[in-house]
Design an enzyme around this catalytic site. Structure first.
Site, PDB file in Angstrom:
ATOM      1  N   GLU A 123      35.641  27.764  54.772  1.00 34.05           N
ATOM      2  CA  GLU A 123      36.236  26.984  53.113  1.00 34.05           C
ATOM      3  C   GLU A 123      36.877  27.634  52.199  1.00 34.05           C
ATOM      4  O   GLU A 123      36.307  29.191  52.512  1.00 34.05           O
ATOM      5  CB  GLU A 123      35.209  26.249  52.946  1.00 34.05           C
ATOM      6  CG  GLU A 123      33.847  26.844  53.218  1.00 34.05           C
ATOM      7  CD  GLU A 123      32.972  25.603  53.045  1.00 34.05           C
ATOM      8  OE1 GLU A 123      32.912  24.956  54.172  1.00 34.05           O
ATOM      9  OE2 GLU A 123      31.470  24.965  52.518  1.00 34.05           O
ATOM     10  N   LYS A 127      35.559  29.924  48.956  1.00 38.58           N
ATOM     11  CA  LYS A 127      34.776  29.937  48.324  1.00 38.58           C
ATOM     12  C   LYS A 127      34.882  30.458  46.717  1.00 38.58           C
ATOM     13  O   LYS A 127      34.956  31.560  46.073  1.00 38.58           O
ATOM     14  CB  LYS A 127      34.113  31.843  48.158  1.00 38.58           C
ATOM     15  CG  LYS A 127      32.805  32.301  47.935  1.00 38.58           C
ATOM     16  CD  LYS A 127      32.676  34.141  48.715  1.00 38.58           C
ATOM     17  CE  LYS A 127      31.734  34.687  48.219  1.00 38.58           C
ATOM     18  NZ  LYS A 127      31.110  34.740  46.724  1.00 38.58           N
ATOM     19  N   ASP A 176      34.251  31.450  42.795  1.00 35.36           N
ATOM     20  CA  ASP A 176      33.506  32.537  41.866  1.00 35.36           C
ATOM     21  C   ASP A 176      33.341  31.576  40.594  1.00 35.36           C
ATOM     22  O   ASP A 176      33.658  31.822  39.778  1.00 35.36           O
ATOM     23  CB  ASP A 176      35.195  33.247  41.294  1.00 35.36           C
ATOM     24  CG  ASP A 176      33.925  34.264  41.029  1.00 35.36           C
ATOM     25  OD1 ASP A 176      33.093  34.956  41.357  1.00 35.36           O
ATOM     26  OD2 ASP A 176      34.877  35.363  40.297  1.00 35.36           O
ATOM     27  N   TYR A 217      27.361  21.610  49.819  1.00 39.84           N
ATOM     28  CA  TYR A 217      26.821  21.747  50.967  1.00 39.84           C
ATOM     29  C   TYR A 217      25.794  21.437  51.427  1.00 39.84           C
ATOM     30  O   TYR A 217      25.025  20.856  49.642  1.00 39.84           O
ATOM     31  CB  TYR A 217      25.728  22.890  51.756  1.00 39.84           C
ATOM     32  CG  TYR A 217      25.802  23.439  52.861  1.00 39.84           C
ATOM     33  CD1 TYR A 217      26.177  23.170  54.119  1.00 39.84           C
ATOM     34  CD2 TYR A 217      23.993  23.598  52.791  1.00 39.84           C
ATOM     35  CE1 TYR A 217      25.707  23.471  55.107  1.00 39.84           C
ATOM     36  CE2 TYR A 217      23.725  23.896  53.651  1.00 39.84           C
ATOM     37  CZ  TYR A 217      24.074  23.532  54.680  1.00 39.84           C
ATOM     38  OH  TYR A 217      23.562  23.690  56.713  1.00 39.84           O
ATOM     39  N   LYS A 255      35.053  38.547  51.661  1.00 43.60           N
ATOM     40  CA  LYS A 255      35.714  38.698  49.909  1.00 43.60           C
ATOM     41  C   LYS A 255      37.171  38.843  50.814  1.00 43.60           C
ATOM     42  O   LYS A 255      37.879  39.802  51.048  1.00 43.60           O
ATOM     43  CB  LYS A 255      34.556  39.999  49.412  1.00 43.60           C
ATOM     44  CG  LYS A 255      33.587  39.271  49.497  1.00 43.60           C
ATOM     45  CD  LYS A 255      33.131  38.284  47.958  1.00 43.60           C
ATOM     46  CE  LYS A 255      32.593  38.997  47.326  1.00 43.60           C
ATOM     47  NZ  LYS A 255      31.980  38.661  45.505  1.00 43.60           N
ATOM     48  N   CYS A 292      35.658  56.923  11.807  1.00 41.84           N
ATOM     49  CA  CYS A 292      37.314  56.304  11.791  1.00 41.84           C
ATOM     50  C   CYS A 292      38.219  56.847  12.281  1.00 41.84           C
ATOM     51  O   CYS A 292      38.698  58.006  11.001  1.00 41.84           O
ATOM     52  CB  CYS A 292      37.314  55.654  10.839  1.00 41.84           C
ATOM     53  SG  CYS A 292      38.766  54.181  10.822  1.00 41.84           S
ATOM     54  N   CYS A 338      40.805  56.143   8.875  1.00 42.15           N
ATOM     55  CA  CYS A 338      40.242  56.556   7.547  1.00 42.15           C
ATOM     56  C   CYS A 338      38.807  57.879   7.787  1.00 42.15           C
ATOM     57  O   CYS A 338      38.828  58.027   6.373  1.00 42.15           O
ATOM     58  CB  CYS A 338      39.986  55.665   6.482  1.00 42.15           C
ATOM     59  SG  CYS A 338      38.332  54.539   6.921  1.00 42.15           S
ATOM     60  N   CYS A 356      34.246  50.359  11.338  1.00 39.57           N
ATOM     61  CA  CYS A 356      34.620  51.267  10.499  1.00 39.57           C
ATOM     62  C   CYS A 356      33.774  49.951   9.329  1.00 39.57           C
ATOM     63  O   CYS A 356      34.846  49.156   9.086  1.00 39.57           O
ATOM     64  CB  CYS A 356      36.211  51.469  10.624  1.00 39.57           C
ATOM     65  SG  CYS A 356      36.314  52.304   8.815  1.00 39.57           S
ATOM     66  N   CYS A 371      40.992  50.689   4.629  1.00 37.38           N
ATOM     67  CA  CYS A 371      41.298  51.649   6.030  1.00 37.38           C
ATOM     68  C   CYS A 371      42.462  50.587   6.928  1.00 37.38           C
ATOM     69  O   CYS A 371      42.164  49.162   6.746  1.00 37.38           O
ATOM     70  CB  CYS A 371      40.072  50.854   6.982  1.00 37.38           C
ATOM     71  SG  CYS A 371      40.194  51.890   8.452  1.00 37.38           S
TER      72      CYS A 371
END
Ligand code: ZN
Length: 708
Positions: A110, A112, A114, A222, A308, A403, A406, A421, A427
């Site tokens: 079956e 799997k 995630d 299950y 997997k 930054c 600037c 920043c 900026c």
């Protein structure tokens, strides 16, 4: 009919329709009828609390009551499966089982899924509890949250055992994951890395109402208990389906390794078409008595194993690291890679998340990086090939302290992984980003001004801040050179390579605008300029709550903006609000309160607001519209709105029509009941309305109609 019987009848019907809709995919009533029935039940339950039932369908909407989770021991330990990655390892697993069992056995193969595991207990056909895996011995009781999941039946049908457990995976479908992340992006909240994190995070929320809004799904795989219907796991799952449980649909009984291999190869490709994330195949010895004979190791069962799938992975050389500056000033490190092919697309860039990630890899320019594209939005670097490091190894990658645009020192907010920043008004990418946000559809909704137009205005100094928008003239627009975005220096050109940093960074000293690489002779036409000006003019009707959102106060998204507007009612009260006043507002915590105070303590923001106020933007709540009650006064009447109004904006009239049970439609036809006419309405609409004999009403007439 007796009230109690009626309530029970409604519950039965709602359970039945839920099953038809979510499990059988065969609804027999409309959503509206379903909602009506639900509403009736809710009202009755409120009125007669003595008939409370913890498994009533009304429990699915969740509740605002937050509570921490209690813990519960698992009756049967909830172990995880050991993983395999090759067909050879699967063969070894089969050999081991065979040597213990010494008799033929079948394998149930079956998918799997995630997500995050949960164990459900049903007693007398009713959902009794839902517990997370936890440490395998005991987990959190998340029953209230699981009840909001539509694919989990609260009541079973058919010949179920008196008590049993069924385990499965709680998942967030891809579609819902994308929707959620889009919403979070708009609210400037951190994105979920993948649907698994999103699902487990959601399941652990203490507010089940939010859980209900996220549309989780459960797939069960299950069954456990002392009176199961069959000795075959496969048959038990088929039975569970008959009882209304949402089970894994893609099961296959396999007799040999060839069958298993076919199943694996098929799903390795086909899984990309599934609505939910999968990361492998689970193989279980099918007979329960054989499972018991095989037993467990300390960590996992001997009768099951996970195979997997290979994540799609590639190797590529790190050429440089860029630091991008977002609208809120957040700095995002991005790896620039030698272009490679991965899952059918060319990958040149990969996420590095934050400083911690860079440190963890001990990243150097020239490193060979492993890049994966799993459930993530953009590819990510999952590791470094340390053996491949040689004398060509370049400089160590370090996170920047200033930054890149600037040169302001970066700051880190408490509890945040990222650097920011703080130079919000000086900026360039922040100023430009806020401008784009300001004009966006959900904020001031100024159309006709796309990102390229903003780039042109910005590069030529026509706009330096969003408050400049309201002093734009047709003349200024047509005189502004029109630049392609690709001809403007990209902030992503900045790298951690210091020499380059200084070279380009120097251009930006004390300059807010973003220079173009080349001169342009293209111009905006007068037609376009007029359209832009008109659209800016229309934005003055945007309600106060959206103006608050448009200002780009850090951490203030749409919902918070709405709550602030409702609470403070006008901008002056909001500006004057103290920390204690702010945290009194629903959804406003310490972080948001501080950010609001910060914003209004910057004089430049106050000046911007004054300019916007003088331009005529709405800086107070429209009490009539916002506090208006719902009614059915208009009784489904179709109303066309045309022209401009003095008492409310068009949007507000639209809202009032809908609030009072009318329908707002865009064009006049024989089905139109009223034409709500303002000044300067289109002559063709007026003519058509007259011809069709449609009643034309003024805004005063309309307000009288809805009793205001
Ligand atoms: Zn900056």
């Amino acid at each position: 009919m007796d009230i109690k019987n009626h309530i029970e009848e409604l519950r039965r019907e709602l359970h039945r329709h839920n099953d038809l809709y979510y499990i059988e995919s065969n609804p027999t009533i409309s959503d509206i009828d379903f909602d009506k029935m639900m509403k009736e039940l809710q009202d009755l339950e409120n009125q007669y609390p003595e008939y409370y039932d913890s498994n009533s369908p009304t429990q699915r909407v969740g509740s605002d009551i937050t509570s921490s989770f209690s813990q519960q021991n698992h009756k049967y330990p909830m172990l995880s499966l050991s993983n395999t990655y090759t067909i050879n390892e699967v063969r070894e697993f089969l050999n081991r089982a065979s040597s213990i069992l010494k008799e033929p056995f079948k394998i149930c193969a079956e998918l799997k899924y995630d997500g995050t595991s949960v164990s459900l207990t049903y007693i007398d056909g009713k959902l009794d509890s839902a517990v997370t895996r936890g440490d395998g011995e005991k987990g959190d009781v998340v029953t209230a949250n699981v009840k909001t999941i539509r694919t989990v039946p609260l009541i079973l049908k058919g010949d179920y055992p008196q008590e049993f457990e069924i385990r499965g995976e709680i998942l967030l479908p891809w579609k819902e994951f994308d929707r959620l992340n889009k919403e979070r992006e708009a609210q400037e909240e951190p994105l979920f890395a993948n649907p698994r994190n999103a699902a487990s995070g959601t399941l652990k929320l203490q507010n089940s109402k939010i859980v209900a809004s996220r549309k989780l799904e459960a797939i069960l795989y299950y069954m456990l208990g002392s009176e199961l219907p069959s000795d075959s796991h496969y048959e038990n799952i088929k039975k569970a389906q008959e009882w209304g449980l949402n089970v894994s649909k893609h099961l296959k009984l396999c007799d040999n390794i060839e069958d298993i291999e076919t199943f694996i190869n098929y799903w390795d490709k086909e899984r990309k078409n599934l609505p939910v994330a999968t990361d492998g195949i689970v193989l279980k010895v099918d007979s329960i008595s054989q499972q018991q004979k095989l037993g467990f190791t300390a960590k996992s069962p001997r009768w099951a194993i996970a195979y997997k799938f290979q994540a799609e992975r590639a190797e590529s050389e790190l050429q440089s690291v860029s630091f991008q500056v977002g609208r809120t000033g957040i700095i995002t490190p991005v790896a620039n890679l030698q272009p490679i092919q991965l899952s059918g697309t060319i990958v040149k860039r990969a996420s590095l998340y934050n400083e911690d990630a860079i440190k963890a890899f001990d990243l150097h320019i020239g490193d060979i990086c492993y890049v994966e594209k799993g459930g993530e939005i953009i590819p990510k670097i999952v590791g470094i090939d340390l053996d491949a490091r040689n004398e060509r190894l370049g400089a160590k990658v370090t996170f920047i302290s200033h930054c890149p645009v600037c040169n302001t020192p970066l700051i880190r907010y408490e509890g945040e992984a990222g650097y920011y920043c703080p130079n919000q008004n000086g900026c360039a990418p922040q100023v430009k980003g806020r401008m784009e946000h300001f004009i966006s559809r959900r904020a001031m909704n100024i159309d006709g001004v796309g990102p390229e137009t903003i780039d042109s205005f910005f590069a030529n100094g026509v706009l330096t801040n969003y408050s400049d928008l309201y002093s734009l003239t047709v003349e200024r627009i047509v005189n502004c050179p029109r630049i392609k975005s690709s001809d403007i220096y990209d902030y992503e050109d900045y790298t951690s390579d210091n020499t380059k940093d200084q070279k380009i960074g120097g251009l930006f000293d004390n300059i807010v605008t973003q220079p173009a690489k080349a001169k342009s002779n293209r111009r905006f036409t007068e037609l376009i300029a007029n359209k832009i000006i008109k659209s800016i003019e229309n934005s003055k009707n945007v309600p106060f709550e959206r103006v608050v959102y448009a200002l780009s106060i850090r951490f203030v998204g749409e919902t918070v903006a709405k709550k602030l507007a409702k609470h403070f009612k006008d901008i002056d009260s909001l500006i004057a609000a103290k920390y204690e006043d702010l945290i009194d507002v629903e959804d406003v915590g310490d972080r948001i309160a501080k950010s609001i105070i910060d914003f209004f303590s910057d004089n430049r923001n106050l000046i911007s607001i004054e300019i916007l106020r003088n331009a005529g933007l709405k800086f107070k709540i429209d009490e009539i519209v916002d506090d208006a009650e719902k009614s059915d006064t208009l009784n489904g009447a179709s109303i066309v709105i045309s022209g401009t109004f003095t008492k409310h904006s068009r949007d507000e009239y639209k809202h009032l029509i809908e609030l009072n049970g009318g329908k707002n439609i865009s064009s006049v036809s024989s089905k139109t009941d009223y034409l709500l006419a303002g000044d300067n309405m289109g002559p063709s609409k007026l003519e058509k309305a007259n011809k069709l004999g449609i009643k034309i009403i003024s805004e005063d007439d309309f307000l009288k109609m809805i009793n205001q």
